[in-house]
Design an enzyme around this catalytic site. Structure first.
Site, short mmCIF file in Angstrom:
data_model
loop_
_atom_site.label_atom_id
_atom_site.label_comp_id
_atom_site.label_asym_id
_atom_site.label_seq_id
_atom_site.Cartn_x
_atom_site.Cartn_y
_atom_site.Cartn_z
N LYS A 210 52.78 46.87 31.41
CA LYS A 210 53.31 46.00 32.47
C LYS A 210 54.43 45.07 31.99
O LYS A 210 54.88 45.16 30.87
CB LYS A 210 52.16 45.22 33.09
CG LYS A 210 51.02 46.10 33.61
CD LYS A 210 51.47 47.04 34.74
CE LYS A 210 50.48 48.15 35.03
NZ LYS A 210 49.29 47.72 35.73
C1 PLP Z 1 48.08 48.21 36.37
C2 PLP Z 1 47.81 47.91 37.78
C3 PLP Z 1 46.61 47.29 38.16
C4 PLP Z 1 45.51 46.98 37.19
O1 PLP Z 1 45.91 46.16 36.16
P1 PLP Z 1 44.97 45.98 34.87
O2 PLP Z 1 45.50 44.76 34.20
O3 PLP Z 1 45.15 47.22 34.05
O4 PLP Z 1 43.57 45.84 35.34
C5 PLP Z 1 46.44 46.99 39.50
N1 PLP Z 1 47.38 47.31 40.42
C6 PLP Z 1 48.53 47.91 40.10
C7 PLP Z 1 49.54 48.21 41.14
C8 PLP Z 1 48.78 48.25 38.76
O5 PLP Z 1 49.92 48.86 38.45
#
Ligand code: PLP
Length: 415
Positions: A210
Protein backbone atom coordinates in the site's frame (compact mmCIF):
# COMPACT_ATOMS: atom_id res chain seq x y z
CA UNK A 1 9.03 -24.37 2.45
CA UNK A 2 11.95 -26.73 2.67
CA UNK A 3 15.49 -25.74 1.85
CA UNK A 4 15.91 -27.87 -1.29
CA UNK A 5 12.70 -26.61 -2.88
CA UNK A 6 13.60 -23.00 -2.04
CA UNK A 7 17.06 -23.32 -3.55
CA UNK A 8 15.66 -24.99 -6.66
CA UNK A 9 13.11 -22.24 -7.17
CA UNK A 10 15.63 -19.48 -6.73
CA UNK A 11 18.18 -21.29 -8.90
CA UNK A 12 15.63 -21.52 -11.68
CA UNK A 13 14.85 -17.82 -11.42
CA UNK A 14 18.51 -16.83 -11.43
CA UNK A 15 19.20 -18.95 -14.53
CA UNK A 16 16.42 -17.02 -16.25
CA UNK A 17 17.89 -13.75 -14.96
CA UNK A 18 21.32 -14.68 -16.33
CA UNK A 19 19.78 -15.48 -19.70
CA UNK A 20 18.06 -12.10 -19.67
CA UNK A 21 21.32 -10.35 -18.78
CA UNK A 22 23.12 -12.13 -21.62
CA UNK A 23 20.41 -11.02 -24.05
CA UNK A 24 20.62 -7.46 -22.77
CA UNK A 25 17.13 -7.55 -21.24
CA UNK A 26 16.22 -6.08 -17.89
CA UNK A 27 16.21 -8.22 -14.77
CA UNK A 28 14.55 -5.91 -12.31
CA UNK A 29 11.26 -4.10 -12.51
CA UNK A 30 9.72 -1.16 -10.66
CA UNK A 31 8.38 -2.35 -7.30
CA UNK A 32 4.72 -3.25 -6.80
CA UNK A 33 5.34 -4.03 -3.15
CA UNK A 34 7.11 -2.25 -0.31
CA UNK A 35 7.55 0.74 -2.57
CA UNK A 36 8.26 3.22 0.20
CA UNK A 37 10.83 1.25 2.19
CA UNK A 38 14.26 2.84 2.29
CA UNK A 39 17.53 2.27 4.11
CA UNK A 40 16.32 4.42 7.04
CA UNK A 41 13.37 2.07 7.59
CA UNK A 42 15.73 -0.91 7.58
CA UNK A 43 17.90 0.82 10.18
CA UNK A 44 14.88 1.55 12.32
CA UNK A 45 13.73 -2.08 12.14
CA UNK A 46 17.20 -3.31 13.06
CA UNK A 47 17.29 -0.94 16.01
CA UNK A 48 13.93 -2.15 17.30
CA UNK A 49 14.98 -5.78 16.89
CA UNK A 50 17.53 -5.09 19.65
CA UNK A 51 14.99 -3.44 21.99
CA UNK A 52 12.60 -6.24 22.73
CA UNK A 53 11.64 -4.84 26.13
CA UNK A 54 10.14 -1.80 24.42
CA UNK A 55 7.90 -3.63 21.94
CA UNK A 56 4.63 -3.01 23.76
CA UNK A 57 5.27 0.55 24.87
CA UNK A 58 2.05 2.56 24.72
CA UNK A 59 3.51 6.05 24.31
CA UNK A 60 4.95 5.15 20.89
CA UNK A 61 1.56 3.91 19.79
CA UNK A 62 -0.31 6.96 21.11
CA UNK A 63 2.18 9.18 19.35
CA UNK A 64 1.52 7.37 16.09
CA UNK A 65 -2.23 7.83 16.47
CA UNK A 66 -1.75 11.56 16.94
CA UNK A 67 0.75 11.81 14.10
CA UNK A 68 -1.57 10.03 11.67
CA UNK A 69 -4.69 11.92 12.77
CA UNK A 70 -2.93 15.24 12.47
CA UNK A 71 -1.40 14.45 9.06
CA UNK A 72 -4.76 13.12 7.83
CA UNK A 73 -6.78 16.04 9.12
CA UNK A 74 -8.87 13.74 11.32
CA UNK A 75 -9.80 14.11 14.98
CA UNK A 76 -9.07 10.51 16.00
CA UNK A 77 -7.02 7.58 14.73
CA UNK A 78 -6.37 4.07 16.09
CA UNK A 79 -3.93 1.52 14.72
CA UNK A 80 -4.42 -2.21 14.22
CA UNK A 81 -2.75 -5.16 12.53
CA UNK A 82 -4.40 -4.41 9.20
CA UNK A 83 -7.08 -2.28 7.59
CA UNK A 84 -9.26 -5.40 7.86
CA UNK A 85 -8.98 -5.26 11.66
CA UNK A 86 -9.56 -1.49 11.56
CA UNK A 87 -12.75 -2.35 9.64
CA UNK A 88 -13.78 -4.81 12.35
CA UNK A 89 -13.21 -2.01 14.86
CA UNK A 90 -15.36 0.31 12.72
CA UNK A 91 -18.14 -2.28 12.53
CA UNK A 92 -18.05 -2.53 16.31
CA UNK A 93 -17.93 1.24 16.71
CA UNK A 94 -20.97 1.77 14.49
CA UNK A 95 -22.88 -0.86 16.45
CA UNK A 96 -23.61 -3.05 13.42
CA UNK A 97 -25.24 -6.28 14.51
CA UNK A 98 -25.96 -9.74 13.13
CA UNK A 99 -28.58 -9.61 10.34
CA UNK A 100 -27.87 -5.96 9.61
CA UNK A 101 -26.94 -5.35 5.98
CA UNK A 102 -24.14 -3.34 4.43
CA UNK A 103 -23.86 -2.31 0.79
CA UNK A 104 -20.34 -2.53 -0.66
CA UNK A 105 -18.68 -2.58 -4.08
CA UNK A 106 -18.65 -5.91 -5.93
CA UNK A 107 -14.97 -5.32 -6.61
CA UNK A 108 -12.98 -5.46 -3.41
CA UNK A 109 -10.59 -7.50 -1.29
CA UNK A 110 -12.07 -10.61 0.29
CA UNK A 111 -10.91 -9.43 3.72
CA UNK A 112 -13.46 -6.59 3.49
CA UNK A 113 -16.61 -8.78 3.32
CA UNK A 114 -14.89 -11.13 5.78
CA UNK A 115 -14.78 -8.41 8.44
CA UNK A 116 -18.56 -8.00 8.09
CA UNK A 117 -19.20 -11.74 8.05
CA UNK A 118 -17.09 -12.20 11.21
CA UNK A 119 -19.60 -9.83 12.87
CA UNK A 120 -22.60 -11.59 11.32
CA UNK A 121 -23.40 -8.61 9.08
CA UNK A 122 -24.83 -9.48 5.66
CA UNK A 123 -22.96 -8.12 2.63
CA UNK A 124 -24.91 -6.83 -0.38
CA UNK A 125 -22.79 -6.07 -3.44
CA UNK A 126 -23.45 -3.15 -5.74
CA UNK A 127 -21.75 -2.53 -9.07
CA UNK A 128 -18.91 -0.10 -9.70
CA UNK A 129 -18.39 2.54 -12.39
CA UNK A 130 -15.44 2.18 -14.72
CA UNK A 131 -14.10 5.74 -14.42
CA UNK A 132 -12.54 5.31 -10.98
CA UNK A 133 -13.71 1.78 -9.98
CA UNK A 134 -15.82 3.15 -7.13
CA UNK A 135 -19.47 2.46 -6.27
CA UNK A 136 -21.89 3.60 -8.96
CA UNK A 137 -24.21 5.79 -6.89
CA UNK A 138 -27.10 5.36 -9.32
CA UNK A 139 -27.27 1.64 -8.55
CA UNK A 140 -27.22 1.82 -4.77
CA UNK A 141 -30.84 2.72 -4.00
CA UNK A 142 -32.17 -0.59 -5.38
CA UNK A 143 -30.09 -2.46 -2.83
CA UNK A 144 -31.36 -0.62 0.24
CA UNK A 145 -33.72 -2.60 2.48
CA UNK A 146 -35.09 -1.90 5.98
CA UNK A 147 -32.12 -3.90 7.29
CA UNK A 148 -29.47 -1.79 5.56
CA UNK A 149 -27.39 0.09 8.11
CA UNK A 150 -24.29 1.20 6.22
CA UNK A 151 -22.65 1.78 2.87
CA UNK A 152 -18.97 1.04 2.40
CA UNK A 153 -17.47 3.11 -0.40
CA UNK A 154 -13.88 2.81 -1.52
CA UNK A 155 -11.21 4.82 -3.28
CA UNK A 156 -9.16 2.38 -5.32
CA UNK A 157 -5.71 2.64 -6.85
CA UNK A 158 -5.14 5.99 -5.13
CA UNK A 159 -7.99 7.61 -7.07
CA UNK A 160 -10.79 9.58 -5.46
CA UNK A 161 -14.01 7.77 -6.40
CA UNK A 162 -16.25 9.47 -8.95
CA UNK A 163 -19.53 9.29 -7.03
CA UNK A 164 -18.06 10.30 -3.67
CA UNK A 165 -20.53 13.05 -2.80
CA UNK A 166 -23.49 11.34 -4.47
CA UNK A 167 -22.93 8.18 -2.44
CA UNK A 168 -22.68 10.09 0.82
CA UNK A 169 -25.82 12.06 -0.01
CA UNK A 170 -27.64 8.81 -0.74
CA UNK A 171 -26.53 7.41 2.61
CA UNK A 172 -27.61 10.55 4.48
CA UNK A 173 -31.00 10.48 2.75
CA UNK A 174 -31.60 6.93 3.98
CA UNK A 175 -29.99 7.48 7.37
CA UNK A 176 -27.14 5.04 6.72
CA UNK A 177 -23.58 5.13 8.03
CA UNK A 178 -20.76 5.66 5.54
CA UNK A 179 -17.59 3.65 5.97
CA UNK A 180 -14.77 4.77 3.69
CA UNK A 181 -12.26 2.16 2.59
CA UNK A 182 -9.16 4.27 1.91
CA UNK A 183 -6.79 1.28 2.08
CA UNK A 184 -5.39 2.12 -1.36
CA UNK A 185 -5.72 5.89 -1.26
CA UNK A 186 -4.11 7.19 1.89
CA UNK A 187 -3.37 10.86 1.37
CA UNK A 188 -5.65 11.39 -1.63
CA UNK A 189 -7.64 14.61 -1.34
CA UNK A 190 -11.01 15.88 -2.38
CA UNK A 191 -11.68 19.61 -2.15
CA UNK A 192 -8.49 20.03 -0.12
CA UNK A 193 -9.53 17.52 2.52
CA UNK A 194 -8.13 14.01 2.74
CA UNK A 195 -10.38 11.12 1.77
CA UNK A 196 -11.86 9.33 4.73
CA UNK A 197 -12.94 12.55 6.40
CA UNK A 198 -16.24 12.78 4.55
CA UNK A 199 -18.01 9.70 5.85
CA UNK A 200 -18.49 8.48 9.43
CA UNK A 201 -15.42 6.32 9.80
CA UNK A 202 -12.53 5.43 7.49
CA UNK A 203 -9.94 2.70 7.22
CA UNK A 204 -6.39 2.99 5.88
CA UNK A 205 -3.81 0.30 5.25
CA UNK A 206 -0.07 0.21 5.79
CA UNK A 207 0.20 -3.32 4.49
CA UNK A 208 3.33 -3.82 2.38
CA UNK A 209 1.61 -3.30 -0.97
CA UNK A 210 0.00 0.00 0.00
CA UNK A 211 0.76 3.74 0.06
CA UNK A 212 2.84 3.52 3.22
CA UNK A 213 4.28 0.47 4.82
CA UNK A 214 4.50 -1.20 8.21
CA UNK A 215 4.49 -4.70 6.58
CA UNK A 216 1.07 -5.22 8.12
CA UNK A 217 -1.04 -2.54 9.66
CA UNK A 218 -4.10 -0.39 9.38
CA UNK A 219 -5.78 2.65 10.86
CA UNK A 220 -9.37 3.47 11.71
CA UNK A 221 -10.03 7.22 11.74
CA UNK A 222 -13.07 9.32 12.53
CA UNK A 223 -14.14 12.85 13.36
CA UNK A 224 -17.04 11.69 15.53
CA UNK A 225 -16.28 11.55 19.26
CA UNK A 226 -18.85 8.83 20.00
CA UNK A 227 -17.50 6.58 17.27
CA UNK A 228 -13.98 7.37 18.50
CA UNK A 229 -14.92 6.27 22.02
CA UNK A 230 -16.03 2.89 20.66
CA UNK A 231 -12.91 2.56 18.53
CA UNK A 232 -10.83 3.27 21.64
CA UNK A 233 -12.72 0.54 23.51
CA UNK A 234 -12.01 -1.93 20.73
CA UNK A 235 -8.36 -0.86 20.67
CA UNK A 236 -7.96 -1.21 24.43
CA UNK A 237 -9.19 -4.79 24.53
CA UNK A 238 -7.33 -5.87 21.36
CA UNK A 239 -4.27 -8.08 21.94
CA UNK A 240 -0.80 -7.44 20.51
CA UNK A 241 0.95 -9.91 18.21
CA UNK A 242 3.34 -12.06 20.27
CA UNK A 243 7.12 -11.41 20.28
CA UNK A 244 7.82 -14.16 17.72
CA UNK A 245 5.47 -12.44 15.30
CA UNK A 246 6.86 -8.95 16.00
CA UNK A 247 10.33 -10.36 15.34
CA UNK A 248 9.12 -11.71 11.99
CA UNK A 249 7.41 -8.46 11.05
CA UNK A 250 10.60 -6.49 11.71
CA UNK A 251 12.67 -8.97 9.73
CA UNK A 252 10.24 -8.53 6.84
CA UNK A 253 11.16 -4.85 6.68
CA UNK A 254 14.74 -5.90 5.97
CA UNK A 255 13.74 -8.70 3.61
CA UNK A 256 11.32 -6.50 1.66
CA UNK A 257 13.85 -3.72 1.27
CA UNK A 258 16.25 -6.13 -0.43
CA UNK A 259 13.51 -7.78 -2.45
CA UNK A 260 11.81 -4.66 -3.74
CA UNK A 261 14.00 -1.60 -3.37
CA UNK A 262 17.68 -2.49 -3.37
CA UNK A 263 19.37 -1.67 -6.71
CA UNK A 264 20.52 -5.30 -7.05
CA UNK A 265 17.19 -6.67 -5.83
CA UNK A 266 17.07 -9.29 -8.57
CA UNK A 267 19.99 -11.13 -6.96
CA UNK A 268 20.27 -9.88 -3.37
CA UNK A 269 16.51 -10.12 -2.88
CA UNK A 270 16.64 -13.84 -3.62
CA UNK A 271 19.63 -14.43 -1.35
CA UNK A 272 18.01 -12.58 1.56
CA UNK A 273 14.70 -14.38 0.99
CA UNK A 274 16.53 -17.67 1.10
CA UNK A 275 18.46 -16.87 4.29
CA UNK A 276 15.38 -15.63 6.12
CA UNK A 277 12.84 -17.95 4.51
CA UNK A 278 11.41 -18.97 7.89
CA UNK A 279 10.67 -15.35 8.76
CA UNK A 280 8.70 -14.41 5.64
CA UNK A 281 5.06 -13.68 6.39
CA UNK A 282 2.03 -13.33 4.14
CA UNK A 283 -0.82 -10.93 4.81
CA UNK A 284 -3.68 -13.32 4.07
CA UNK A 285 -3.63 -17.08 4.54
CA UNK A 286 -5.54 -19.42 2.24
CA UNK A 287 -7.92 -20.18 5.07
CA UNK A 288 -8.67 -16.51 5.53
CA UNK A 289 -9.30 -16.24 1.79
CA UNK A 290 -11.98 -18.89 2.24
CA UNK A 291 -13.64 -16.83 4.94
CA UNK A 292 -12.22 -18.48 8.05
CA UNK A 293 -11.43 -16.08 10.90
CA UNK A 294 -7.76 -16.56 11.84
CA UNK A 295 -7.06 -17.22 15.53
CA UNK A 296 -4.78 -14.16 15.70
CA UNK A 297 -7.33 -11.85 14.01
CA UNK A 298 -8.15 -8.60 15.77
CA UNK A 299 -4.72 -7.55 17.00
CA UNK A 300 -3.34 -4.04 17.36
CA UNK A 301 -0.07 -2.55 16.17
CA UNK A 302 2.94 -2.93 18.51
CA UNK A 303 5.36 -0.06 19.20
CA UNK A 304 8.05 -0.92 16.59
CA UNK A 305 5.51 -0.85 13.77
CA UNK A 306 4.03 2.38 15.13
CA UNK A 307 7.54 3.86 14.99
CA UNK A 308 7.94 2.59 11.45
CA UNK A 309 4.58 4.11 10.57
CA UNK A 310 5.73 7.48 11.88
CA UNK A 311 8.91 7.25 9.83
CA UNK A 312 6.82 6.41 6.76
CA UNK A 313 4.54 9.40 7.40
CA UNK A 314 7.56 11.67 7.08
CA UNK A 315 8.03 10.48 3.50
CA UNK A 316 4.47 9.85 2.38
CA UNK A 317 3.84 13.26 0.75
CA UNK A 318 7.07 13.08 -1.22
CA UNK A 319 6.26 9.57 -2.44
CA UNK A 320 2.70 10.55 -3.35
CA UNK A 321 3.99 13.49 -5.35
CA UNK A 322 6.35 11.25 -7.27
CA UNK A 323 3.46 8.87 -7.95
CA UNK A 324 1.49 11.72 -9.48
CA UNK A 325 4.46 12.51 -11.74
CA UNK A 326 4.67 8.90 -12.89
CA UNK A 327 0.92 8.92 -13.57
CA UNK A 328 1.46 11.73 -16.08
CA UNK A 329 3.79 9.42 -17.97
CA UNK A 330 1.17 6.65 -17.98
CA UNK A 331 -1.45 9.21 -19.12
CA UNK A 332 0.68 9.86 -22.18
CA UNK A 333 1.12 6.15 -22.77
CA UNK A 334 -2.68 5.61 -22.63
CA UNK A 335 -3.22 8.38 -25.17
CA UNK A 336 -0.72 6.85 -27.57
CA UNK A 337 -1.79 3.23 -27.04
CA UNK A 338 -5.49 4.10 -27.26
CA UNK A 339 -6.54 3.09 -23.74
CA UNK A 340 -8.91 4.99 -21.47
CA UNK A 341 -7.18 6.90 -18.68
CA UNK A 342 -8.51 6.58 -15.12
CA UNK A 343 -10.62 9.64 -14.35
CA UNK A 344 -9.22 12.32 -12.09
CA UNK A 345 -12.35 13.68 -10.46
CA UNK A 346 -12.56 17.53 -10.50
CA UNK A 347 -11.18 19.04 -7.26
CA UNK A 348 -9.39 15.80 -6.42
CA UNK A 349 -5.74 15.01 -5.80
CA UNK A 350 -5.22 11.28 -6.36
CA UNK A 351 -2.25 9.38 -4.99
CA UNK A 352 -2.02 6.67 -7.69
CA UNK A 353 -0.98 3.74 -5.56
CA UNK A 354 -1.06 1.96 -8.92
CA UNK A 355 -2.17 3.33 -12.28
CA UNK A 356 -5.21 1.31 -13.39
CA UNK A 357 -5.98 0.75 -17.04
CA UNK A 358 -8.29 -1.65 -18.80
CA UNK A 359 -6.52 -3.51 -21.58
CA UNK A 360 -7.71 -6.45 -23.69
CA UNK A 361 -8.54 -9.48 -21.51
CA UNK A 362 -5.83 -11.58 -23.20
CA UNK A 363 -3.29 -8.91 -22.29
CA UNK A 364 -4.30 -9.21 -18.65
CA UNK A 365 -3.94 -12.99 -18.79
CA UNK A 366 -0.49 -12.94 -20.35
CA UNK A 367 1.57 -9.90 -19.47
CA UNK A 368 4.87 -10.60 -21.22
CA UNK A 369 4.07 -7.72 -23.60
CA UNK A 370 4.37 -5.23 -20.73
CA UNK A 371 7.88 -6.36 -19.86
CA UNK A 372 8.94 -6.00 -23.46
CA UNK A 373 7.10 -2.81 -24.40
CA UNK A 374 7.06 -0.93 -21.11
CA UNK A 375 9.88 -2.44 -19.08
CA UNK A 376 7.54 -3.12 -16.20
CA UNK A 377 5.71 -5.97 -14.55
CA UNK A 378 2.06 -4.90 -14.22
CA UNK A 379 -0.07 -5.74 -11.22
CA UNK A 380 -3.37 -7.59 -11.64
CA UNK A 381 -5.59 -6.16 -8.88
CA UNK A 382 -8.25 -7.43 -8.86
CA UNK A 383 -8.17 -10.96 -10.17
CA UNK A 384 -11.61 -11.72 -8.78
CA UNK A 385 -14.59 -9.72 -7.53
CA UNK A 386 -13.38 -10.58 -4.03
CA UNK A 387 -9.64 -10.47 -4.62
CA UNK A 388 -7.66 -12.71 -4.64
CA UNK A 389 -10.36 -15.41 -4.60
CA UNK A 390 -12.68 -16.48 -7.39
CA UNK A 391 -15.72 -16.44 -5.10
CA UNK A 392 -18.78 -15.53 -7.18
CA UNK A 393 -21.11 -12.68 -6.25
CA UNK A 394 -24.44 -11.42 -7.56
CA UNK A 395 -24.34 -9.68 -10.92
CA UNK A 396 -21.98 -6.72 -11.15
CA UNK A 397 -21.14 -6.49 -14.86
CA UNK A 398 -18.79 -3.51 -14.60
CA UNK A 399 -16.89 -5.18 -11.79
CA UNK A 400 -16.66 -8.34 -13.89
CA UNK A 401 -15.32 -6.28 -16.77
CA UNK A 402 -12.62 -4.81 -14.53
CA UNK A 403 -11.75 -8.29 -13.26
CA UNK A 404 -11.24 -9.38 -16.88
CA UNK A 405 -9.36 -6.34 -18.14
CA UNK A 406 -7.99 -4.06 -15.47
CA UNK A 407 -4.26 -4.20 -14.86
CA UNK A 408 -2.25 -1.65 -12.94
CA UNK A 409 1.06 -0.03 -13.68
CA UNK A 410 3.68 0.80 -11.07
CA UNK A 411 3.72 4.40 -9.91
CA UNK A 412 7.13 4.43 -8.31
CA UNK A 413 9.84 4.05 -10.88
CA UNK A 414 13.36 3.87 -9.51
CA UNK A 415 16.21 5.55 -11.31
C1 PLP B 1 -5.47 -4.04 1.09
C2 PLP B 1 -6.89 -3.66 1.16
C3 PLP B 1 -7.64 -3.90 2.31
C4 PLP B 1 -7.10 -4.64 3.50
O1 PLP B 1 -5.98 -4.04 4.04
P1 PLP B 1 -5.08 -4.84 5.11
O2 PLP B 1 -4.25 -3.79 5.76
O3 PLP B 1 -4.26 -5.82 4.31
O4 PLP B 1 -5.99 -5.54 6.04
C5 PLP B 1 -8.96 -3.47 2.33
N1 PLP B 1 -9.51 -2.85 1.26
C6 PLP B 1 -8.82 -2.61 0.14
C7 PLP B 1 -9.47 -1.91 -1.00
C8 PLP B 1 -7.49 -3.02 0.04
O5 PLP B 1 -6.82 -2.79 -1.09
Amino acid sequence: MNWVKAVARIGYRQVKNLARLVMGRRVSFPPLGSMTLDADDVQLAQQWLKEKAEWYRNDEIEQYHHAFASWNGSEYAFSFMGARVALSAAIYALGLEPDDEVILPGYTCVVVPNAFHFAGVKTVYSDIELDTYGLDASQIEDKITPKTKAILLHHLYGLVCRDYEATIEMARKHNLFVIEDCAQSTGAEYKDRKVGNWGDVAIYSSERSKIFNTIQGGIAATNNSQIAQKLREFHEQAPFPDPTQVDKLLHNVVIDYYRFKHPQQWLIGDIVSLCYRDKIITSTTQEEEQGVRPSYYGQKLPAPLAALGMNQLKKIDRYNESRRQTALKWDRWCDIAGYRKPVKVPDSTPTYLRYPVRVEAYKKKNRVWARKELGIEPGIWFKGNLHPTNIEINSCPNADDAVDKCINLPSIVLE
